[in-house]
Write an enzyme that holds these catalytic residues in place. Sequence first.
Site, PDB file in Angstrom:
ATOM      1  N   SER A  27       0.815  -1.213   0.000  1.00 52.47           N
ATOM      2  CA  SER A  27       0.000   0.000   0.000  1.00 52.47           C
ATOM      3  C   SER A  27       0.850   1.264   0.000  1.00 52.47           C
ATOM      4  O   SER A  27       1.583   1.520  -0.938  1.00 52.47           O
ATOM      5  CB  SER A  27      -0.969  -0.025   1.183  1.00 52.47           C
ATOM      6  OG  SER A  27      -1.871   1.052   1.124  1.00 52.47           O
ATOM      7  N   HIS A  28       0.770   2.046   1.070  1.00 58.00           N
ATOM      8  CA  HIS A  28       1.439   3.344   1.134  1.00 58.00           C
ATOM      9  C   HIS A  28       2.842   3.245   1.723  1.00 58.00           C
ATOM     10  O   HIS A  28       3.505   4.273   1.885  1.00 58.00           O
ATOM     11  CB  HIS A  28       0.603   4.310   1.978  1.00 58.00           C
ATOM     12  CG  HIS A  28       0.275   3.774   3.341  1.00 58.00           C
ATOM     13  ND1 HIS A  28      -0.616   2.739   3.533  1.00 58.00           N
ATOM     14  CD2 HIS A  28       0.725   4.104   4.565  1.00 58.00           C
ATOM     15  CE1 HIS A  28      -0.690   2.470   4.825  1.00 58.00           C
ATOM     16  NE2 HIS A  28       0.103   3.288   5.475  1.00 58.00           N
TER      17      HIS A  28
ATOM     18  N   ASP B 147      -2.398   6.405  -3.590  1.00 59.42           N
ATOM     19  CA  ASP B 147      -1.266   5.762  -2.931  1.00 59.42           C
ATOM     20  C   ASP B 147      -0.670   4.642  -3.774  1.00 59.42           C
ATOM     21  O   ASP B 147      -0.972   4.520  -4.966  1.00 59.42           O
ATOM     22  CB  ASP B 147      -1.697   5.231  -1.570  1.00 59.42           C
ATOM     23  CG  ASP B 147      -2.675   4.067  -1.671  1.00 59.42           C
ATOM     24  OD1 ASP B 147      -3.445   4.037  -2.654  1.00 59.42           O
ATOM     25  OD2 ASP B 147      -2.683   3.198  -0.779  1.00 59.42           O
TER      26      ASP B 147
ATOM     27  N   ASP C  33      -1.063   1.344  -4.072  1.00 55.16           N
ATOM     28  CA  ASP C  33      -1.887   0.358  -4.785  1.00 55.16           C
ATOM     29  C   ASP C  33      -3.205   0.938  -5.288  1.00 55.16           C
ATOM     30  O   ASP C  33      -4.043   0.196  -5.792  1.00 55.16           O
ATOM     31  CB  ASP C  33      -2.132  -0.871  -3.917  1.00 55.16           C
ATOM     32  CG  ASP C  33      -2.956  -0.576  -2.673  1.00 55.16           C
ATOM     33  OD1 ASP C  33      -2.901   0.559  -2.175  1.00 55.16           O
ATOM     34  OD2 ASP C  33      -3.654  -1.484  -2.182  1.00 55.16           O
TER      35      ASP C  33
ATOM     36  N   ASP D 238      -5.839   2.468  -3.729  1.00 59.27           N
ATOM     37  CA  ASP D 238      -7.114   2.412  -3.011  1.00 59.27           C
ATOM     38  C   ASP D 238      -7.370   3.631  -2.124  1.00 59.27           C
ATOM     39  O   ASP D 238      -8.472   3.784  -1.599  1.00 59.27           O
ATOM     40  CB  ASP D 238      -7.240   1.116  -2.201  1.00 59.27           C
ATOM     41  CG  ASP D 238      -6.167   0.943  -1.134  1.00 59.27           C
ATOM     42  OD1 ASP D 238      -5.312   1.834  -0.987  1.00 59.27           O
ATOM     43  OD2 ASP D 238      -6.196  -0.090  -0.429  1.00 59.27           O
ATOM     44  N   ARG D 239      -6.392   4.502  -1.972  1.00 59.59           N
ATOM     45  CA  ARG D 239      -6.584   5.686  -1.141  1.00 59.59           C
ATOM     46  C   ARG D 239      -6.679   6.943  -2.003  1.00 59.59           C
ATOM     47  O   ARG D 239      -6.269   6.955  -3.162  1.00 59.59           O
ATOM     48  CB  ARG D 239      -5.449   5.834  -0.128  1.00 59.59           C
ATOM     49  CG  ARG D 239      -5.349   4.649   0.816  1.00 59.59           C
ATOM     50  CD  ARG D 239      -4.269   4.843   1.855  1.00 59.59           C
ATOM     51  NE  ARG D 239      -4.165   3.653   2.694  1.00 59.59           N
ATOM     52  CZ  ARG D 239      -3.880   3.672   3.991  1.00 59.59           C
ATOM     53  NH1 ARG D 239      -3.673   4.814   4.610  1.00 59.59           N
ATOM     54  NH2 ARG D 239      -3.806   2.551   4.679  1.00 59.59           N
TER      55      ARG D 239
ATOM     56  N   LYS E  91     -11.671  -0.041  -0.835  1.00 63.84           N
ATOM     57  CA  LYS E  91     -11.659   1.399  -1.032  1.00 63.84           C
ATOM     58  C   LYS E  91     -11.092   1.684  -2.408  1.00 63.84           C
ATOM     59  O   LYS E  91     -10.343   0.881  -2.951  1.00 63.84           O
ATOM     60  CB  LYS E  91     -10.870   2.105   0.063  1.00 63.84           C
ATOM     61  CG  LYS E  91      -9.516   1.494   0.424  1.00 63.84           C
ATOM     62  CD  LYS E  91      -8.966   2.180   1.659  1.00 63.84           C
ATOM     63  CE  LYS E  91      -7.678   1.533   2.147  1.00 63.84           C
ATOM     64  NZ  LYS E  91      -7.892   0.309   2.912  1.00 63.84           N
TER      65      LYS E  91
END
Length: 542
Positions: free
Chosen positions: A112-113, A276, A278, A280-281, A375
């Site tokens: 992710s982030h 981010d 991947d 999703d944010r 998300k």
Amino acid sequence: MTETCRTQPFDGQRPGTSGLRKPVKTFMQPRYLENFVQSVFDCVEGLRGATLALGGDGRYYNREAIQTILRLAAGNGVARVIVGRGGLFSTPAVSALIRQRQAIGGLILSASHNPGGPAGDFGIKFNSANGGPATEALTEAIYARSRTIDRYCIAPACHIDIDTLGEQTLAGMTVEVIDPVEDYARLMESLFDFERIRGLFRGGFRMRFDAMHAITGPYAHTIFERMLGAPAGTVIHGTPLADFGGGHPDPNLTHAAELVRQLGRPEGPDFGAASDGDGDRNMIMGHGCFVTPSDSLAILAANATRVPAYRDGLRGVARSMPTSRAVDRVAHKLDIPCYETPTGWKFFGNLLDAGRITLCGEESFGTGSDHVREKDGLWAVLFWLNLLAVRGQSVAEIVNEHWLRFGRDVYTRHDYEGIDSDAAGTLMARLRDRLSTLIGQTIGRHAVSGADDFAYTDPVDGSHAAAQGVRLLLGDEARIVYRLSGTGTQGATLRLYIERLETRREYLQADAQKQLADLIALAGEIADIRGLTGRDAPDVIT
């Protein structure tokens, strides 16, 4: 022909809410990735003969891991694996693909982030047949299997070309390489009024989208610049890089500093957004205006019927417990249910699958709806663009009107990253020990009206989640929340959330840090953050 290889367990392969995240060097150990993926395959019912989705955010070790996972999938009897070209897939795109192709699930390679590169982090998680993150029951079963695993099944080494569209065969298994953007872009076009958004750009509307050298670059170039007609250069940092260009792919005011500077200039764009690692944010900004994720969720809920996909209204909304209560006030006005859940998208998944909610979100820059079970960063950006096109107002004007109608939940999050894990555990334990004695106390000028360790019983399946974060309620309008995050790989991250409802018109525009200064100081004193962690200030403020 496949082979069975003997192995031994590794310690610490317990997946969290977002899968297993470790430093790259940990995943690169011989048998480490094989052990974890085999543990997943051993616990997924109906895997043999099924279809699986596979892809990641392009971070370091992504391509090599995909080759290994393809061989493991073939060794375990998977019939078809759908791979994004170049090994790329955003997390929401995988969720959508699983649902569209009726796959047994998907493996998403991302941390992710978290930072990437050889010295950064790597991650892997399994999303189930509904497109959402694996349930806690499944992740616990995977962890249990990882502690006893003694073999893995794998096809012989055979390089698969993941850069060319089409089908190939590996030990009897079909590998289908597809464009990772195409199906997702069509889904977005079905949800939003693309022609109305095109009109924005034809009228001179200026936007910047920071892909942070992560997965959303290809998606953003296709959707914003090619499909919607935004000028070339609208997307910045749009090429996915294995180390994210040396940056931190976390869309917040600290790590998206260049975007923040551009939106703060007098001649800056009208609208800004970032996503981010991947995809999703999301972070949403107007010219000189930052929209907190909590406010963004509330504003989207309040305006949902202005967007084609949600024209018939919302069945309900949900937020994670640390997210501000702004959306609660919208739900009350709309007379729809509002659910408060622990952090983690899997809790929203049950509510979405049961048809109880339509929109949901977390303060950690995550917003989504019933179109997928994750998300979705670009979805949120498109929702805002559609809203701007329909209302014909600036971001700041929309936010200000919302505050005038519902009040403003002045909100901040302070992150203390990489602190000593024992110190973090001691801090939380001491807070929990004091809960019963805090209620009714007056600390400074604030009366503690409630204190608890948040617990949640799922209204759909009855499962129970305890110890989800310490909450202090100060009267009816203010709240302090302490929680340890599970997304880091080094030490612990303490997250402190503070909010206060403001309805006085003359104070609606005040700076959040100044307006909450007394509560910020109080929160630090109650938990003795400085004494237990040695930190005088947080690493990140949002």
